[in-house]
Design a protein around this motif. Sequence first.
Motif, PDB file in Angstrom:
ATOM      1  N   VAL B 187     -10.957  78.662  -1.131  1.00 43.13           N
ATOM      2  CA  VAL B 187     -11.728  79.682  -0.432  1.00 43.13           C
ATOM      3  C   VAL B 187     -12.578  78.936   0.592  1.00 43.13           C
ATOM      4  O   VAL B 187     -13.150  77.883   0.284  1.00 43.13           O
ATOM      5  CB  VAL B 187     -12.649  80.450  -1.401  1.00 43.13           C
ATOM      6  N   ALA B 188     -12.676  79.501   1.788  1.00 41.38           N
ATOM      7  CA  ALA B 188     -13.384  78.812   2.869  1.00 41.38           C
ATOM      8  C   ALA B 188     -14.895  78.920   2.695  1.00 41.38           C
ATOM      9  O   ALA B 188     -15.406  79.846   2.065  1.00 41.38           O
ATOM     10  CB  ALA B 188     -12.963  79.393   4.207  1.00 41.38           C
ATOM     11  N   THR B 189     -15.597  77.947   3.272  1.00 41.48           N
ATOM     12  CA  THR B 189     -17.059  77.968   3.346  1.00 41.48           C
ATOM     13  C   THR B 189     -17.427  78.391   4.759  1.00 41.48           C
ATOM     14  O   THR B 189     -16.797  77.954   5.722  1.00 41.48           O
ATOM     15  CB  THR B 189     -17.607  76.555   3.057  1.00 41.48           C
ATOM     16  N   ASN B 190     -18.437  79.262   4.898  1.00 39.29           N
ATOM     17  CA  ASN B 190     -18.806  79.702   6.248  1.00 39.29           C
ATOM     18  C   ASN B 190     -19.763  78.722   6.922  1.00 39.29           C
ATOM     19  O   ASN B 190     -20.149  77.706   6.327  1.00 39.29           O
ATOM     20  CB  ASN B 190     -19.354  81.141   6.224  1.00 39.29           C
ATOM     21  N   ALA B 191     -20.147  79.021   8.150  1.00 35.19           N
ATOM     22  CA  ALA B 191     -20.936  78.077   8.950  1.00 35.19           C
ATOM     23  C   ALA B 191     -22.315  77.829   8.360  1.00 35.19           C
ATOM     24  O   ALA B 191     -22.986  76.869   8.703  1.00 35.19           O
ATOM     25  CB  ALA B 191     -21.064  78.597  10.376  1.00 35.19           C
ATOM     26  N   GLU B 192     -22.753  78.705   7.475  1.00 34.98           N
ATOM     27  CA  GLU B 192     -24.081  78.526   6.885  1.00 34.98           C
ATOM     28  C   GLU B 192     -24.040  77.803   5.541  1.00 34.98           C
ATOM     29  O   GLU B 192     -25.081  77.594   4.931  1.00 34.98           O
ATOM     30  CB  GLU B 192     -24.729  79.893   6.701  1.00 34.98           C
TER      31      GLU B 192
END
Lengths: 444, 482, 122
Positions: B187-192
């Motif tokens: 699962v991807a991590t967002n920019a924050e």
Amino acid sequence: MPYIANTDEDRQLMLETIGCADFDEMWRKSDIHFPDCNLLEIAEGKSEFEVVKYLHELAGKNAVDLVSFLGAGYYDHLIPAAVDAVTSRSEFYTAYTPYQPEASQGTLQTIYEYQSMICRLTGMPISNASMYDGGTALFEAMMMSCRVTRRRQVVISEAVSPIFRTMIESYSSNLDVELIVVPAGIDDSNQQELIKAVSKDTACVVVQYPNAFGTIEAWQDFNQQVHTHKALSVCSCYPIALSLLTPPGEMDFDIVTGEGQSMGIPLNFGGPYLGFMAVTKKHVRKMPGRICGKTVDLDGKEGYVLTLQAREQHIRRAGAMSNICSNENLCALSALVYLTCLGKQGLIEVAELCASKAVFARNELLKIAGVEAVGGEAFFNEFIIKLPGDASEIVGRMIDKGFAPGFPLGRYYPDRKDQLLVAVTEKRTREEIKALANALEALL
Amino acid sequence: MSLIFTKSKNGRRGSTIPKCDVPKCSAIPDKMRRSTSAELPEVSELDAVRHFSLLSLKNIGVDTNFYPLGSCTMKYNPKFHEQVAALPGFSALHPLLPQLRNGGALTQGALEVLYESEQILNDLLGFSRTTMQPLAGAHGELTGVMLIAAYHKDRQDNERKIMLIPDAAHGTNPASAAIAGFKPREVATNAEGDVDIENLKQQLGPEVAGIMLTCPNTLGLFDRNVAEICELVHQAGGLCYCDGANLNAIIGRIRPGDLGFDVMHVNLHKTFATPHGGGGPGSGPVGVAECLVPYLPISEVVKRDDGTYTLDYSFQKSIGYIAPFYGNFAIILRAYAYMLSQGRDGFKRISENAVLSANYIRVKLAPFFDQIYDRNCMHECIFAGTRQSAKGVNTLDMAKALIDRGIHPPTIYFPLIVPEALMIEPTETESKETIDEFIQAMIEIAELVETDPEAITSCPKTTPVRRLDETQAARNPVLAEL
Amino acid sequence: MKYFTEEHEWIQIDGNEAIMGITEHAANELGDITYVELPEEGNELIVGDQLGVVESVKAASDIYSPLGGTVVAVNEALEDNPELINESAEAKGWICKLTDFDESELNDLMKSSGYEKYLKSL
């Protein structure tokens, strides 16, 4: 505040530095917007003195003066005080995995020496830095065999520790692995039946040496047959016995594992223990666990590093050889110091003492009317006897008399309810053995 | 230093052994005796003790040096823990004793330790039950995902083969999931620095067994959507696993069970101050919500109405035996001593001080090092050594420079999604003075990168060995002295 | 004729043999190669079968066969000298040779110019 160095003044200064008036603001800024949890069920903190006093009381509620002949893979051997003296050095026990080799040469060299000792004892060329315990090490050996052979069937003898087998069954339940358990003989592994179960689909055959009934068996010819099917042979062994017995490496095993508790590690009510694993050169890159290797530094000076890390989870993730990311390092250090202090002659003498006392104990027990031999042609320090009645019930009555006379096999082998597995270490004296026999005789 | 084997001399002895008080004999057949003795060293006890004492001096540990190794929680290990663990009433106790008839009565003290430490963990984590059996953190992870597998299997929900794992996770997560029969999916991590909720939603479905989430996450941040993530996964029929590697950040402040997690492992060797032992032994108890209780490993310690303790084997749906006995008892015992001394109020002070110290470092070092996520951290702060690597000094070089300054380096190059990562975890037990010294050392290194990069890239210079040739070690492995 | 895959393998067709290895780009990405696990001679492969593994100190990369066929030769020099891949990934560092491959499977692969473009797009 136990073990927190900062004073209220320090904390206030630090809170100011991070731009918070108080801890509530700190938590909010760290995105914790939940109320404080309620821990009212937990008692208030106690002083060191109070905790020590209470734990002394608890320790006193446990059997300390029981005369024990319990073994079944976990043995009460002598431990030289030097073992504890070395492992109590906090440079060893408060360090972590040697990620920074320049700052961890102490740990790394001891791992290298430990690996060398395991190789010398087992007669194998490669050892890893250790695993959790004998059972997990055996499971890892089985999975390694599946990787090497790209097969999924494991043939395992019923004369392998039932404790290990139950662990292996649990771990295998979600994997595409087929376990075939081959019934044991009277006190042996029934090699004839065992080899019949081996085919071109077999990844490995798993046996124990000496086996779960204490019996010593020769495996050379058997392993030759296993290898004709291109399967691997895996052996779990008792390291103290290996000071006297033909090492597994000379019997053509591919993977050798075992429980290392007997090498300087207290019984500890179940752990921590020490799993060891040794393999042939051919399979080193499929071996799980940490491994330490020798190399040189920029100046050409010898040093040690963790190596062959491309096998491990932090690089291969789901494709790793195992999910294990540490070894049982301090326990491996105990084993190393134990083997060093006992030394070449000392370990042999300890093992000879065990062997002599076991024969003496067996003879004494067999003198009792109603106690019968079960096999017992070849054993090291553990053997089975047949009792005139339910062994578990008899053990219960012996415990009340201050003896743990052995392990009743009926718990794991329903057809052996009257059999008792008796272990004798160098710590048991002639008087204790005589007393055991007398007490048992009086009771029967 | 030369190996112990080189100090060996024929006939030298390092221990005394009792005389044989029975007739010398054995039941070992001659043909089964080894033909040559195992070549163990022959040294005196002094030789042995000196050899290992000198080796210990080539190590640094928490007792000798500041050790801000991120994600490992290298806090102080109180000394009385070692004292109680060595009491013969505990250390000499055979684990099979309570499995013998009438043997349980002789192990009441030990069973009480197991039972009571479980109760405290249940309360601290917000779970119904906790199994003390797992032998390490990764072993706890494996136990946890095996419980999830058993849950779906029991409900005959057999299509759930996918385990979702954030891309920033420890490598053990996917490795453990694979052994429990799952296919890990990222699962991807967002920019924050939080889980990308949209990405998560796209992946949820009837084939998802659950999610393994580290909380606080491996970036040292508290995921702002953690409750929503748990809810989404539950709605999709999955369960939520909490990797407790970072429990020190929230202990006593919030409870993972209250956030919506169903199962979690904790590392006693991190949060509960038991020694790391140079890489083990650890201990990784696993707490579970009610829905997973039926699947817990065998055996369990239960308290009878009369106040005595016994082992219960009656769990029909159990995943079985995952340890030979009841866990790493001597480690659990140390952790129990720690829990008793902390008590109700002590736990929250741990997390408060751990988070404060990490944020203090973050603020003080922010002018000198790049931060990928510019927000308050939890118990560890992460920098990217990108500004320095642009000058030709990478994170590994800076780590070695810290060693020369008497500090164990932070965790480096993890998480993988942060370039040139430096992950700093000071823990609550270190004083402001120690932390200030560390900050000064980091600033000095950052300045040297600008003025004299060679002074950093040539480190370490003060250690027993300089940088070691790892390529050579892996190409031509020399793994034992035979 | 030489072909390339998105997984950074190269395939050189030489008569009825296909010689395979990993590209210079892949070798550079992995760093110092420490070990190569070679396939066994005689193995019959289909597209996507695992052919071997290339390891460096900090990475491991599985190699999957871009073609079906039979392994007729492996580069045994890599067993003792894995660094040949760093020195000469697309010549001396070849990994194995296949025969009995299906030429139509080559159509799915990139040619030299296509691979260069692909590298630039990364």
